[in-house]
Design a protein around this motif. Structure first.
Motif, PDB file in Angstrom:
ATOM      1  N   LYS A  44      -4.569   2.635  -5.202  1.00  0.00           N
ATOM      2  CA  LYS A  44      -5.283   3.234  -4.273  1.00  0.00           C
ATOM      3  C   LYS A  44      -6.264   2.019  -3.625  1.00  0.00           C
ATOM      4  O   LYS A  44      -7.281   2.154  -2.727  1.00  0.00           O
ATOM      5  CB  LYS A  44      -6.134   4.230  -4.739  1.00  0.00           C
ATOM      6  CG  LYS A  44      -5.275   5.599  -4.800  1.00  0.00           C
ATOM      7  CD  LYS A  44      -6.157   6.589  -5.405  1.00  0.00           C
ATOM      8  CE  LYS A  44      -5.318   7.982  -5.778  1.00  0.00           C
ATOM      9  NZ  LYS A  44      -6.298   8.987  -6.449  1.00  0.00           N
ATOM     10  N   ARG A  45      -6.305   0.949  -4.526  1.00  0.00           N
ATOM     11  CA  ARG A  45      -7.127  -0.042  -3.925  1.00  0.00           C
ATOM     12  C   ARG A  45      -6.697  -1.535  -4.524  1.00  0.00           C
ATOM     13  O   ARG A  45      -6.079  -1.499  -5.543  1.00  0.00           O
ATOM     14  CB  ARG A  45      -8.725   0.134  -4.402  1.00  0.00           C
ATOM     15  CG  ARG A  45      -9.015   0.294  -5.847  1.00  0.00           C
ATOM     16  CD  ARG A  45     -10.351   0.775  -6.187  1.00  0.00           C
ATOM     17  NE  ARG A  45     -10.333   2.186  -5.789  1.00  0.00           N
ATOM     18  CZ  ARG A  45     -10.209   3.207  -6.099  1.00  0.00           C
ATOM     19  NH1 ARG A  45      -9.414   3.310  -7.174  1.00  0.00           N
ATOM     20  NH2 ARG A  45     -10.385   4.275  -5.507  1.00  0.00           N
ATOM     21  N   SER A  59      -9.574  -0.572   0.014  1.00  0.00           N
ATOM     22  CA  SER A  59      -8.842   0.858  -0.437  1.00  0.00           C
ATOM     23  C   SER A  59      -8.072   1.384   0.764  1.00  0.00           C
ATOM     24  O   SER A  59      -8.017   1.314   1.825  1.00  0.00           O
ATOM     25  CB  SER A  59     -10.016   1.650  -1.100  1.00  0.00           C
ATOM     26  OG  SER A  59     -10.712   2.336   0.252  1.00  0.00           O
ATOM     27  N   ARG A  60      -7.187   2.474   0.103  1.00  0.00           N
ATOM     28  CA  ARG A  60      -6.524   3.318   1.019  1.00  0.00           C
ATOM     29  C   ARG A  60      -7.186   3.876   2.183  1.00  0.00           C
ATOM     30  O   ARG A  60      -6.949   3.984   3.290  1.00  0.00           O
ATOM     31  CB  ARG A  60      -5.542   4.130   0.129  1.00  0.00           C
ATOM     32  CG  ARG A  60      -4.331   5.091   0.712  1.00  0.00           C
ATOM     33  CD  ARG A  60      -3.905   6.004  -0.156  1.00  0.00           C
ATOM     34  NE  ARG A  60      -3.035   5.173  -1.201  1.00  0.00           N
ATOM     35  CZ  ARG A  60      -2.219   5.829  -2.207  1.00  0.00           C
ATOM     36  NH1 ARG A  60      -2.163   6.852  -2.151  1.00  0.00           N
ATOM     37  NH2 ARG A  60      -1.466   4.907  -2.888  1.00  0.00           N
TER      38      ARG A  60
END
Length: 72
Positions: A44-45, A59-60
């Motif tokens: 996610k990041r 991040s996403r």
């Protein structure tokens, strides 16, 4: 409370649970490449690092927010 109690009783620290093989990106990394990496590693990041210094995190959600702005 059960989880917190367990963690406190076992004296765990950040170093005990952290990711050791960290994947980072450079500040000038194209956003398309960042999106590809996020997807391919299914994370996610990423820390953004330059000359060994952490500058921030991408991040996403950051990528999605950017894409949604350009799509308007």
């Amino acid at each position: 409370d059960t989880i917190r109690g367990y963690l406190e009783a076992n004296g765990l620290r950040a170093k005990d649970v952290m990711t050791k093989d960290v994947i980072t990106v450079q500040p000038d990394e194209p956003i398309t490449r960042v999106a590809e990496l996020l997807s391919s590693y299914n994370i996610k990041r990423f820390p953004v690092v330059s000359s060994g210094q952490m500058l921030g995190v991408v991040s996403r959600a950051d990528v999605l927010r950017y894409v949604s702005k350009i799509g308007q």
